[in-house]
Write an enzyme that holds these catalytic residues in place. Structure first.
Site, PDB file in Angstrom:
ATOM      1  N   SER A 104      44.026  59.331  22.086  1.00 29.19           N
ATOM      2  CA  SER A 104      43.660  57.919  22.156  1.00 29.19           C
ATOM      3  C   SER A 104      42.178  57.838  22.556  1.00 29.19           C
ATOM      4  O   SER A 104      41.545  58.870  22.796  1.00 29.19           O
ATOM      5  CB  SER A 104      44.547  57.195  23.165  1.00 29.19           C
TER       6      SER A 104
ATOM      7  N   CYS B 259      34.350  32.685  37.800  1.00 29.90           N
ATOM      8  CA  CYS B 259      35.750  32.316  38.033  1.00 29.90           C
ATOM      9  C   CYS B 259      36.127  32.533  39.510  1.00 29.90           C
ATOM     10  O   CYS B 259      35.674  31.766  40.346  1.00 29.90           O
ATOM     11  CB  CYS B 259      36.671  33.039  37.056  1.00 29.90           C
TER      12      CYS B 259
ATOM     13  N   HIS C  13      34.593  31.617  31.946  1.00 25.52           N
ATOM     14  CA  HIS C  13      34.185  33.009  31.708  1.00 25.52           C
ATOM     15  C   HIS C  13      33.106  33.062  30.630  1.00 25.52           C
ATOM     16  O   HIS C  13      33.420  33.214  29.449  1.00 25.52           O
ATOM     17  CB  HIS C  13      35.386  33.841  31.252  1.00 25.52           C
TER      18      HIS C  13
ATOM     19  N   GLU D 234      31.232  35.378  29.914  1.00 24.87           N
ATOM     20  CA  GLU D 234      31.147  36.724  29.310  1.00 24.87           C
ATOM     21  C   GLU D 234      31.917  36.850  27.996  1.00 24.87           C
ATOM     22  O   GLU D 234      31.634  37.728  27.196  1.00 24.87           O
ATOM     23  CB  GLU D 234      31.617  37.790  30.311  1.00 24.87           C
TER      24      GLU D 234
HETATM   25  N1  GLN Z   1      42.612  33.646  40.706  1.00 23.69           N
HETATM   26  C1  GLN Z   1      41.786  32.547  40.343  1.00 23.69           C
HETATM   27  C2  GLN Z   1      42.564  31.444  39.659  1.00 23.69           C
HETATM   28  O1  GLN Z   1      43.616  31.662  39.133  1.00 23.69           O
HETATM   29  C3  GLN Z   1      40.616  33.010  39.492  1.00 23.69           C
HETATM   30  C4  GLN Z   1      41.020  33.553  38.161  1.00 23.69           C
HETATM   31  C5  GLN Z   1      39.946  34.374  37.502  1.00 23.69           C
HETATM   32  O2  GLN Z   1      39.002  34.832  38.159  1.00 23.69           O
HETATM   33  N2  GLN Z   1      40.075  34.591  36.209  1.00 23.69           N
HETATM   34  O3  GLN Z   1      42.108  30.325  39.617  1.00 23.69           O
END
Ligand code: GLN
Length: 542
Positions: free
Chosen positions: A19, A388, A514, A516
């Protein structure tokens, strides 16, 4: 150069020997070359595990979970596809065994197969074939590249291999081809490259009724013409269809390497497609030149708790590469385990960093290390980017240390906190099932003019992808704004805070989404670009 939907051509990419040979990168590179020749191409990943999607998997198991615009939690290879092609993927681009069985079992319960025994062949294989063909016909692609996860010979892969065999037969040899990626190991003791594993792996494919059309051989050393001939002869493949994939310093070099090996031309010939215009990869080459010849170097820390496995933060790491290149800058990234960060260790771990990113994540393990990192960045005026959970940590830190609510927290970590500055979203309150139930996918956000975020984006209306259950608690917003943290990005429909920043700080931004997931080679994400630019400029001034 559009062909009609029914003329969609299918390329299957299988892997042998081991893999992690880079099927995803080879698929993305071939797709890039075909796209540059004027074809519309997409890539699909078939994953042979029983989870319906990787959303319920720990990043240690499977690396990052990549999220599409339409809210699918998918394999990280889809991130490569988007970064290479610059075209969004969707739910249909990632299929798992879990999804296939879920569909077949639902149909069985509904009575769709009434009277019949439901079996792997034909019912599971038919569902696999349907999902492959659907992508080509629904979106009218000229070419669909389907990557089969795992290694040939795995029990789990068998139904997929059988589906490919059937499709190849049904569609005909000029409409469906198989590229098999294998390893040619180098034995240093004898100083030889060995082709036997490749021969064996092709034999497994043949046992399953598939003759590969093209072989891509991953190798650490140049393959001689003799080796290529030997492989061609014993594996029944044309000599020019034996392609070498030698190790390179960056994945972004692979399309150029495949172009040199003429992989695109071989494939087009086999599929009876015109070569089209010579690929114009000048922008790609320009990016690569900048990536490989940086004028500056910045030390950035990525604080998270899955740092042992680099794949856990794949898209963030790649976004920094894209942003580094446009700024003529190498990003010297250190991933730091948040559990290691304490009052005692923080100076030695973060003291020499010129920028700090706090990563996304779940649960309370390592949370205090993340919050301390935010404090360090805020107090020392070090550019800070919270993504996030990283944004949520920034809010908690500000509430505790600037506003003065020492118990402030997220109710994800402490349910009974008196200052729940981050709280469960209203829409999440009745949710008990874990799979696919977060706030997922693209949502709009309106950015306030005059903010740092606005400076980075240059526009007020943006759309970014999400994966979370908790949110900034708007009840507390007036306290934050008064104390110097502004909400500068808001969802126009739900009023949810999407971006916070501290205007008095050189660069302090936290985003609930996000970014990214949307950074690509030719379209690096504005927030990453502005973050790296700020760090470089500060370095120049000091
Ligand atoms: N745990 C946090 C939430 O659910 C942040 C989630 C994350 O960083 N993707 O809001």
């Amino acid at each position: 150069m559009s062909t009609s939907a029914s003329n969609t051509k299918y390329i299957f990419v299988t892997g042998g020997v081991t893999s992690s040979l880079g099927k995803g990168i080879i698929s993305a590179s071939l797709a890039k070359l075909l796209q540059s020749r004027g074809y519309s191409v997409t890539i699909q990943k078939l994953d042979p595990y029983i989870n319906v999607d990787p959303g319920t998997l720990n990043p240690y198991e499977h690396g990052e979970c990549y999220v599409t615009n339409d809210g699918a939690e998918t394999d990280l290879d889809l991130g490569h596809y988007e970064r290479f092609l610059g075209v969004p993927t969707s739910q249909a681009n990632n299929v798992t065994t879990g999804k296939i069985y879920q569909t077949v079992i639902t149909k069985e319960r509904r009575g769709d197969y009434l009277g019949k025994t439901v079996q792997v062949i034909p019912h599971i294989t038919d569902e696999i074939k349907r999902r492959i063909k659907l992508l080509g016909s629904r979106f009218k692609y000229d070419v669909v590249i389907t990557e089969i996860g795992g290694t040939v010979g795995d029990i789990e892969s068998l139904p997929y291999i059988e589906a490919v065999r059937q499709l190849k037969w049904e569609l005909g040899s000029t409409n469906a081809i198989v590229i098999h990626l294998t390893l040619v190991p180098f034995l240093s003791a004898s100083g030889e490259l060995k082709t036997k594993p490749t021969q064996h792996s092709v034999k497994i494919l043949l046992e399953n009724g598939i003759q590969p059309d093209v072989l891509v051989l991953r190798t650490e050393h140049e393959l001689t013409q003799d080796i290529r001939k030997k492989v061609a002869l014993f594996c029944n493949v044309e000599l020019d269809a034996v392609v070498q994939s030698i190790d390179v310093s960056t994945i972004y070099e692979v399309p150029l390497m495949m172009q040199k090996e003429k992989l695109d031309i071989i494939v087009l010939k086999k599929l009876n497609l015109k070569e089209g215009t010579e690929p114009d990869l000048s922008k790609w080459v320009e990016f690569l030149e900048k990536l490989k010849n940086p004028k500056h170097c910045v030390r950035i820390a990525l604080v998270g708790k899955y740092v042992e496995l680099k794949d856990s933060y794949k898209s963030i790491i790649e976004s920094l590469q894209h942003a580094g290149a446009v700024n003529d800058c190498k990003v010297d990234l250190t991933c730091i385990h948040s559990e290691k960060i304490t009052e005692q260790t923080i100076e030695s771990l973060l003291g020499d960093k010129e920028g700090i990113i706090v990563a996304p994540g779940f649960g309370d393990r390592g949370i205090e290390g993340k919050i301390l990192s935010v404090k360090f960045a805020r107090e020392r005026q070090i550019p800070f980017f919270g993504i996030c959970l990283g944004m949520q940590c920034a809010v908690i830190e500000f509430a505790r240390n600037v506003i003065g609510w020492s118990d402030a927290h997220s109710t994800e970590m402490v349910r009974t906190t008196e200052h729940p500055v981050i709280d469960l979203m209203e829409s999440q309150k009745g949710v008990t099932e874990k799979g696919g139930t977060m706030r997922l996918g693209a949502y709009p956000c309106v950015i306030k003019k005059g903010s740092r975020a606005y400076k980075a984006y240059g526009i007020t209306q943006i759309s970014e992808r999400h994966r979370h259950r908790f949110e900034f608690n708007n009840e507390y917003l007036p306290f934050f704004e008064k104390a110097g943290m502004q909400a500068v990005g808001i969802n126009p429909d739900s009023n949810l805070v999407e971006i916070v920043e501290i205007p008095s700080h050189p660069w302090f931004i936290g985003v609930q989404f996000h970014p990214e997931y949307q950074s690509t080679v030719l379209n690096p994400h504005p927030l990453f670009v502005d973050f790296v630019r700020t760090v470089v400029n500060r370095q120049k001034k000091s």
